[in-house]
Design a protein around this motif. Structure first.
Motif, PDB file in Angstrom:
ATOM      1  N   ASP A 126       3.972  -7.663   2.642  1.00 54.86           N
ATOM      2  CA  ASP A 126       4.904  -7.390   3.734  1.00 54.86           C
ATOM      3  C   ASP A 126       5.504  -5.998   3.566  1.00 54.86           C
ATOM      4  N   ARG A 167       7.289  -4.369   5.478  1.00 60.35           N
ATOM      5  CA  ARG A 167       8.622  -4.228   6.079  1.00 60.35           C
ATOM      6  C   ARG A 167       9.726  -4.772   5.175  1.00 60.35           C
ATOM      7  N   ASP A 168       9.359  -5.547   4.163  1.00 60.01           N
ATOM      8  CA  ASP A 168      10.336  -6.226   3.312  1.00 60.01           C
ATOM      9  C   ASP A 168      10.658  -5.363   2.095  1.00 60.01           C
ATOM     10  N   THR A 209       4.432   3.940   2.266  1.00 60.11           N
ATOM     11  CA  THR A 209       5.878   3.758   2.141  1.00 60.11           C
ATOM     12  C   THR A 209       6.261   2.988   0.885  1.00 60.11           C
TER      13      THR A 209
END
Length: 291
Positions: free
Chosen positions: A198, A200-201, A226
């Motif tokens: 994930d 985004r986590d 990222t």
């Protein structure tokens, strides 16, 4: 440099890049990852395998990636592309060929034979992915194989094969990760934790990075740029830790000079093992700072 040396090169962040994507390969030149894995396997569609192979080998031999350690993940030898992948990688001579779903030393012997036939230098090592029950059971012989330089945890496939659930604390996987880590440390090779899905986590990813660092892994494989910066931070000693390490070395060396066998720093007993860890951490930080 092999991970079996006293103070190996940093492998905190190891980023998978899809080799079929020319823009991704170009972007990777500016990403602050310690190592890149140009991927010919999971991230590449069957009709793009040959193009990806050409792109990965060209990138690996280009000399355009600076300090980054370069590896290429091949398709398994049981696929239509695997043997050609390994032969091409052998000719391109990156730091390592990454082999998925390694079951035991026999798999690695077959890969080593193909590398030798392709004229690969001894410096092109094998990073063996452990992601099946057989791989876990044979972790010791995999890590101890003469051309192995690192074991890489394939946690997604590992969970699938074990019928385990990946929870935030990875409780079902930790015993198996520890088994593989012990094998790597016994053999004196590198150990890389698996990916986090994930992107985004951020908090969950940071927690898993800390867990991997606390377990003793050298770094973590990543699926998105990222993730690189927080991963580097998690697997790097902090300024406070480096200050403590330097004082440990200074105090221990003074004690040896004075004939004292016991020394404490900040109320903590210091032994040879603490000094060795301090030197390893400082060497890692110095290597990173010199880039």
């Amino acid at each position: 440099m092999s991970s079996g040396t006293a103070y190996a090169r940093p492998r905190r962040s190891v980023l998978y890049m899809p080799a079929a994507n020319a823009r991704a390969l170009e972007k990777a030149r500016s990403i602050d990852a310690d190592a890149l894995i140009f991927d010919l396997e999971g991230a590449v569609a069957p009709d793009a395998k040959e193009t990806a192979r050409e792109g990965a080998c060209a990138a690996a031999s280009s000399g355009e990636y600076g300090y980054r350690e370069l590896a290429i993940r091949c398709n398994g030898l049981d696929t239509p592309w695997g043997r050609d992948d390994v032969a091409a990688v052998g000719a391109a001579a990156p730091s390592a060929v990454v082999i998925p779903k390694v079951s035991g030393a026999a798999d690695l012997a077959a890969v080593a034979g193909l590398l030798e036939a392709a004229g690969a230098p001894d410096s092109t090592r094998i990073w063996a992915m452990i992601e099946t029950p057989a791989g876990i059971a044979n972790a010791r012989e995999i890590a101890g194989f003469e051309r192995t330089d690192a074991v890489v945890m394939g946690t997604n496939d590992m969970a699938k094969e074990l019928r385990a659930t990946i929870t935030p604390d990875r409780a079902a996987l930790v015993p198996h990760l520890a088994t593989c880590l012990v094998a790597a440390r016994e053999a004196g090779v590198g150990a890389l934790d698996g990916v986090y899905n994930d992107i985004r986590d951020a908090s969950g990813f940071a927690a898993v990075c800390r867990q991997g660092a606390n377990l003793g892994f050298d770094g973590k494989t990543l699926i998105h740029p990222t993730q690189v910066e927080p991963c580097n931070e998690a697997f790097s000693p902090s300024l406070d830790e480096l200050d403590f390490h330097r004082r440990v070395i200074e105090a221990f060396e003074a004690a040896v000079t004075e004939g004292r066998g016991v020394v404490t720093v900040d109320g903590k007993m210091v032994e040879n093992l603490h000094v060795d860890e301090a030197r390893r951490a400082i060497a890692l930080a110095d290597t990173i700072a010199q880039r």
